[in-house]
Scaffold this motif. Sequence first.
Motif, PDB file in Angstrom:
ATOM      1  N   ALA A  85       0.823  -1.208   0.000  1.00  9.65           N
ATOM      2  CA  ALA A  85       0.000   0.000   0.000  1.00  9.65           C
ATOM      3  C   ALA A  85       0.859   1.260   0.000  1.00  9.65           C
ATOM      4  CB  ALA A  85      -0.917   0.001   1.215  1.00  9.65           C
ATOM      5  N   ILE A  86       2.019   1.197   0.649  1.00 12.34           N
ATOM      6  CA  ILE A  86       2.831   2.409   0.767  1.00 12.34           C
ATOM      7  C   ILE A  86       3.450   2.830  -0.557  1.00 12.34           C
ATOM      8  CG2 ILE A  86       3.421   2.221   3.212  1.00 12.34           C
ATOM      9  CD1 ILE A  86       6.158   1.156   2.131  1.00 12.34           C
ATOM     10  N   ILE A  87       3.492   1.927  -1.538  1.00 12.94           N
ATOM     11  CA  ILE A  87       3.979   2.378  -2.835  1.00 12.94           C
ATOM     12  C   ILE A  87       2.816   2.565  -3.801  1.00 12.94           C
ATOM     13  CG2 ILE A  87       6.315   1.501  -2.623  1.00 12.94           C
ATOM     14  CD1 ILE A  87       5.390  -0.912  -4.242  1.00 12.94           C
ATOM     15  N   GLY A  88       1.606   2.578  -3.282  1.00  7.40           N
ATOM     16  CA  GLY A  88       0.472   2.970  -4.097  1.00  7.40           C
ATOM     17  C   GLY A  88      -0.265   1.829  -4.780  1.00  7.40           C
ATOM     18  N   LEU A  89       0.077   0.578  -4.451  1.00 10.74           N
ATOM     19  CA  LEU A  89      -0.710  -0.513  -5.019  1.00 10.74           C
ATOM     20  C   LEU A  89      -1.934  -0.720  -4.133  1.00 10.74           C
ATOM     21  CD1 LEU A  89       2.039  -3.120  -5.947  1.00 10.74           C
ATOM     22  CD2 LEU A  89       0.858  -1.522  -7.425  1.00 10.74           C
ATOM     23  N   LEU A  90      -3.092  -0.888  -4.756  1.00  9.20           N
ATOM     24  CA  LEU A  90      -4.315  -1.047  -3.981  1.00  9.20           C
ATOM     25  C   LEU A  90      -4.587  -2.516  -3.720  1.00  9.20           C
ATOM     26  CD1 LEU A  90      -5.004   2.028  -4.596  1.00  9.20           C
ATOM     27  CD2 LEU A  90      -7.333   1.250  -4.271  1.00  9.20           C
ATOM     28  N   ASP A  91      -3.980  -3.065  -2.689  1.00  7.52           N
ATOM     29  CA  ASP A  91      -4.232  -4.454  -2.365  1.00  7.52           C
ATOM     30  C   ASP A  91      -5.551  -4.556  -1.595  1.00  7.52           C
ATOM     31  OD1 ASP A  91      -3.252  -3.285   0.004  1.00  7.52           O
ATOM     32  OD2 ASP A  91      -2.935  -5.282   0.816  1.00  7.52           O
ATOM     33  N   PHE A  92      -5.841  -5.747  -1.121  1.00  9.62           N
ATOM     34  CA  PHE A  92      -7.125  -5.996  -0.476  1.00  9.62           C
ATOM     35  C   PHE A  92      -7.388  -5.034   0.687  1.00  9.62           C
ATOM     36  CE2 PHE A  92      -9.885  -8.785   2.211  1.00  9.62           C
ATOM     37  CZ  PHE A  92     -10.961  -8.767   1.356  1.00  9.62           C
ATOM     38  N   LEU A  93      -6.393  -4.901   1.552  1.00  6.77           N
ATOM     39  CA  LEU A  93      -6.563  -4.004   2.696  1.00  6.77           C
ATOM     40  C   LEU A  93      -6.708  -2.550   2.254  1.00  6.77           C
ATOM     41  CD1 LEU A  93      -6.555  -3.533   5.760  1.00  6.77           C
ATOM     42  CD2 LEU A  93      -4.075  -3.483   5.682  1.00  6.77           C
ATOM     43  N   SER A  94      -5.927  -2.162   1.245  1.00  8.45           N
ATOM     44  CA  SER A  94      -6.009  -0.767   0.781  1.00  8.45           C
ATOM     45  C   SER A  94      -7.370  -0.437   0.200  1.00  8.45           C
ATOM     46  CB  SER A  94      -4.966  -0.474  -0.285  1.00  8.45           C
ATOM     47  OG  SER A  94      -3.748  -0.998   0.074  1.00  8.45           O
ATOM     48  N   VAL A  95      -7.990  -1.406  -0.461  1.00 10.60           N
ATOM     49  CA  VAL A  95      -9.342  -1.156  -0.958  1.00 10.60           C
ATOM     50  C   VAL A  95     -10.266  -0.877   0.221  1.00 10.60           C
ATOM     51  CG1 VAL A  95     -11.324  -2.162  -2.146  1.00 10.60           C
ATOM     52  CG2 VAL A  95      -9.047  -2.471  -3.075  1.00 10.60           C
ATOM     53  N   GLY A  96     -10.054  -1.621   1.312  1.00 11.06           N
ATOM     54  CA  GLY A  96     -10.823  -1.367   2.523  1.00 11.06           C
ATOM     55  C   GLY A  96     -10.586   0.046   3.044  1.00 11.06           C
ATOM     56  N   MET A  97      -9.312   0.435   3.074  1.00  2.40           N
ATOM     57  CA  MET A  97      -8.969   1.785   3.542  1.00  2.40           C
ATOM     58  C   MET A  97      -9.591   2.839   2.631  1.00  2.40           C
ATOM     59  SD  MET A  97      -6.811   1.309   6.071  1.00  2.40           S
ATOM     60  CE  MET A  97      -5.098   1.436   6.467  1.00  2.40           C
ATOM     61  N   ALA A  98      -9.535   2.594   1.325  1.00  2.00           N
ATOM     62  CA  ALA A  98     -10.125   3.542   0.382  1.00  2.00           C
ATOM     63  C   ALA A  98     -11.620   3.674   0.643  1.00  2.00           C
ATOM     64  CB  ALA A  98      -9.868   3.082  -1.053  1.00  2.00           C
ATOM     65  N   THR A  99     -12.247   2.544   0.940  1.00  2.49           N
ATOM     66  CA  THR A  99     -13.678   2.571   1.228  1.00  2.49           C
ATOM     67  C   THR A  99     -13.971   3.460   2.434  1.00  2.49           C
ATOM     68  OG1 THR A  99     -13.810   0.335   0.385  1.00  2.49           O
ATOM     69  CG2 THR A  99     -15.667   1.101   1.695  1.00  2.49           C
ATOM     70  N   MET A 100     -13.105   3.360   3.448  1.00  2.00           N
ATOM     71  CA  MET A 100     -13.313   4.191   4.631  1.00  2.00           C
ATOM     72  C   MET A 100     -13.081   5.662   4.345  1.00  2.00           C
ATOM     73  SD  MET A 100     -11.232   2.030   7.344  1.00  2.00           S
ATOM     74  CE  MET A 100     -10.993   0.346   6.927  1.00  2.00           C
ATOM     75  N   ASN A 101     -12.280   5.946   3.338  1.00  2.00           N
ATOM     76  CA  ASN A 101     -12.019   7.343   3.008  1.00  2.00           C
ATOM     77  C   ASN A 101     -13.056   7.916   2.047  1.00  2.00           C
ATOM     78  OD1 ASN A 101      -9.806   7.979   4.530  1.00  2.00           O
ATOM     79  ND2 ASN A 101      -8.382   7.103   3.064  1.00  2.00           N
ATOM     80  N   SER A 102     -13.918   7.047   1.533  1.00  5.54           N
ATOM     81  CA  SER A 102     -14.873   7.554   0.550  1.00  5.54           C
ATOM     82  C   SER A 102     -15.981   8.314   1.263  1.00  5.54           C
ATOM     83  CB  SER A 102     -15.456   6.391  -0.254  1.00  5.54           C
ATOM     84  OG  SER A 102     -16.344   5.667   0.547  1.00  5.54           O
ATOM     85  N   ASP A 103     -16.655   9.136   0.505  1.00  7.13           N
ATOM     86  CA  ASP A 103     -17.703   9.966   1.098  1.00  7.13           C
ATOM     87  C   ASP A 103     -18.869   9.147   1.610  1.00  7.13           C
ATOM     88  OD1 ASP A 103     -16.774  12.482   0.986  1.00  7.13           O
ATOM     89  OD2 ASP A 103     -17.191  12.659  -1.149  1.00  7.13           O
ATOM     90  N   GLU A 104     -19.287   8.190   0.782  1.00  8.81           N
ATOM     91  CA  GLU A 104     -20.503   7.458   1.136  1.00  8.81           C
ATOM     92  C   GLU A 104     -20.270   6.565   2.334  1.00  8.81           C
ATOM     93  OE1 GLU A 104     -18.946   7.473  -1.900  1.00  8.81           O
ATOM     94  OE2 GLU A 104     -20.277   6.490  -3.336  1.00  8.81           O
ATOM     95  N   TRP A 105     -19.114   5.880   2.343  1.00  7.99           N
ATOM     96  CA  TRP A 105     -18.958   4.792   3.294  1.00  7.99           C
ATOM     97  C   TRP A 105     -17.970   5.124   4.402  1.00  7.99           C
ATOM     98  CZ3 TRP A 105     -23.023   2.317   2.082  1.00  7.99           C
ATOM     99  CH2 TRP A 105     -23.378   2.127   0.745  1.00  7.99           C
ATOM    100  N   GLY A 106     -17.642   6.401   4.533  1.00  5.50           N
ATOM    101  CA  GLY A 106     -16.629   6.798   5.505  1.00  5.50           C
ATOM    102  C   GLY A 106     -16.976   6.462   6.948  1.00  5.50           C
ATOM    103  N   LYS A 107     -18.279   6.332   7.244  1.00  6.99           N
ATOM    104  CA  LYS A 107     -18.672   6.096   8.632  1.00  6.99           C
ATOM    105  C   LYS A 107     -18.512   4.646   9.046  1.00  6.99           C
ATOM    106  CE  LYS A 107     -22.234   9.624   8.883  1.00  6.99           C
ATOM    107  NZ  LYS A 107     -23.687   9.820   8.834  1.00  6.99           N
ATOM    108  N   TYR A 108     -18.298   3.774   8.076  1.00  8.69           N
ATOM    109  CA  TYR A 108     -18.409   2.356   8.398  1.00  8.69           C
ATOM    110  C   TYR A 108     -17.069   1.640   8.380  1.00  8.69           C
ATOM    111  CZ  TYR A 108     -23.000   4.061   7.429  1.00  8.69           C
ATOM    112  OH  TYR A 108     -24.123   4.837   7.448  1.00  8.69           O
ATOM    113  N   GLY A 109     -16.075   2.309   8.953  1.00 11.95           N
ATOM    114  CA  GLY A 109     -14.726   1.751   8.980  1.00 11.95           C
ATOM    115  C   GLY A 109     -14.634   0.428   9.726  1.00 11.95           C
ATOM    116  N   ILE A 110     -15.358   0.315  10.841  1.00 13.93           N
ATOM    117  CA  ILE A 110     -15.246  -0.901  11.653  1.00 13.93           C
ATOM    118  C   ILE A 110     -15.723  -2.111  10.856  1.00 13.93           C
ATOM    119  CG2 ILE A 110     -16.055  -2.024  13.746  1.00 13.93           C
ATOM    120  CD1 ILE A 110     -16.345   0.770  14.948  1.00 13.93           C
ATOM    121  N   GLU A 111     -16.859  -1.948  10.187  1.00 19.45           N
ATOM    122  CA  GLU A 111     -17.407  -3.052   9.404  1.00 19.45           C
ATOM    123  C   GLU A 111     -16.411  -3.505   8.345  1.00 19.45           C
ATOM    124  OE1 GLU A 111     -18.929  -0.417  10.396  1.00 19.45           O
ATOM    125  OE2 GLU A 111     -21.096  -0.653  10.625  1.00 19.45           O
ATOM    126  N   VAL A 112     -15.787  -2.503   7.692  1.00 16.78           N
ATOM    127  CA  VAL A 112     -14.848  -2.839   6.618  1.00 16.78           C
ATOM    128  C   VAL A 112     -13.635  -3.571   7.191  1.00 16.78           C
ATOM    129  CG1 VAL A 112     -13.340  -1.887   4.863  1.00 16.78           C
ATOM    130  CG2 VAL A 112     -15.603  -0.923   5.187  1.00 16.78           C
TER     131      VAL A 112
END
Lengths: 371, 344
Positions: A314-341
């Motif tokens: 993730a630190i070199i910018g590849l979106l692996d499985f966990l990073s997709v989760g992190m991206a989801t938490m940073n998105s506008d729609e789903w930002g509130k649901y970090g724990i679930e992700v």
Amino acid sequence: MATHKTLSKVNLTPPESRARPQNKMTLLQKARQRYFSNLLNSFLTLSVIIAFILILPPLLQWAIFDAVFIGSTQEACEVAAGACWLPIAARFDLFVYGFYPETETWRVNLVFAASFFTLVVLVWRRISMKLKLVYIVAFLPALIFVLLYGGVFGLDSVSSNKFGGLIITIFLGLIGSILSLPLGIFLALGRRSTRPVIRIFCVSVIELFRAMPMITWLFMGALVLQLFLPNGMEVDKMIRVVFILVLVSAASKAEIIRAGLQAIPVGQFEASAALGVGYWRTMSMVIMPQVLKVSIPAMLNSFIGMFKDTSLVAIIGLLDFLSVGMATMNSDEWGKYGIEVYIFVAMIYFVILFTISRFSLTLEKQLETGH
Amino acid sequence: MIKIKTILSAITSVTLLTGMGATAPVFADTLDDVKKRGFLRCGTGEAKAGFAMPGDNNQWQGMEIDYCKALSSAVFGDETKFEVVPVTSKVRFTSLTSREIDVLVKGTTWTYSRDAKLGVDFAAYWFFDGQGFLIKKELGVTSAKQLNGATICISPGTTSEKNVADFFRTYDMKYKPVVIKAGPETLDALQKGRCDVITNDLSALASDRQKFTNPDDFVVLQDNIAKEPLSLYVRQNDSRWKDVITWTRNALVEAEELGITQENVGQHAKHPIDPRVARLLGAKGAYGEMLGLPNTWAHDAISAVGNYGEIFERNVGEQTRMGLTRNLNQQWYDGGLVFAPPFR
């Protein structure tokens, strides 16, 4: 084969007198003996039960009964008192396929299937060890490369920039682990070589890659390597990362194998030499089968570590499985649901790695020769 | 002695050999490279709402992505001829200099030292951001100058870390930094009281506030403590490509000024009344060719993503969850900083 058949007809059940005494305790007695045998045990048992009673109902209430499972937009979750599992449903494809073209996802499914099939192959008794190795070390990586990258056999070429989510995690974890096996074997053998040049080279490679953090090497592979290449020559970023993972993991595998080599009695080498068998044949026919057998638990341990380490990309910018989760938490729609992700991501990692560790246990039992 | 000499010469030759690729001036022209390759590589952020974010449809979306689309359309006449290469703050400049990406679009502040010593060139502004503070309303703080002694959640390795230090030193105030990578963890820290304030880009704070269960308990302070012109970067000494990057951005800005939208761009191209429109859309003169692009470059870019205002409103504007007002990103004639030099 013939002797084997006659053997199987012989009654091998132990005589009645030598059979283990049957346990005639009732369930209640058993429970009492196991969990309430003394004061401390009773206390521990009760504390665990109380903890469960305190934690489980609210957890279930949150994760299941009060949770929202149906819907496609964030609005559906606003009313939920419990968890909102919609981000996972809405982004499931992203989690699994990343940006892979939608029409080509069957190729990814095939890769997942082949990866799972590998586990089956590993514990399939009817397949010889040699065939297993050929399948795992040669066929599987080739298949994964061809399927994911395409460009041959009439498959559309797909850029590795389209990889994401579970594809990256599985691709890096699997390929990195598999390709590091032969390299690790050569490094381990080289380390024991009597020729100083080979020995020093192998020792340096092993120590260099073991002694520096993976992140350093990832930066190196992702950024610095490209600067050393001649102008105009481009190596795919994913390949460079695999290259680094293979070296890092080969260094640790080499040490595992070296430990295995040291466990082999020196008489084995000497007997083989006395029979006039050459070095490579001794290694491939006599020593390595034994070494690999004893190193399987440690190897799988290293594989599991490696699989989890892939999230560092993730630190070199590849979106692996966990990073997709992190991206989801940073998105506008789903930002509130970090724990679930996070829970979802952790569960998937757990399912994959637990399956692998179970299979490896089976394999170990099979190879148990009972010395 | 001889031995040392041999070793030294070996070392020098190795350094020279490896150094060649790294430091030798690169005269390759990225525009030619990109055209030859058939697509361009766009270095975007890895996940920032409204700017570059994988959507539920497995596609990247956001303001940065829209710029990539515009650029792809300008060069190839096709908005799909680009690849998104997400880069992190740590690797973005090296990714650019090592030719892994052709243009750095990820929100990167234009600063003196970056331009001066990193081997990159600033090409154009894409978004004017600032830095602010998100705070619990119950603390009753109305200005950043009342934050003396506050505990502040800061994301590591960003310009915001340095800005806060500068700001507090300027006003002779003290603060306790809590270093947490921006994300849900920071919000949690604020909610649970591990820190009193979060500092970040204003654009990020606005959307962060919406992620709380009750956003009304939190407020983004009015103060803007830093200039954060998020910009597009290219490699140093790559002027032809830099022109393409700069003027594609300018074309989108100019389009807004001239009232050209995604919808009416075809109409304008067919019957341009204003000579400025005719020049921009390639109906008059050969303005595209000057850049080494097709004459319809601006027309293609605008019809792919719309003008600057449309891009802003679609991705981060008041209708979106980000809910940002144009503010500094208004056109110059509305009092903002967004401005395109004349097309002539």
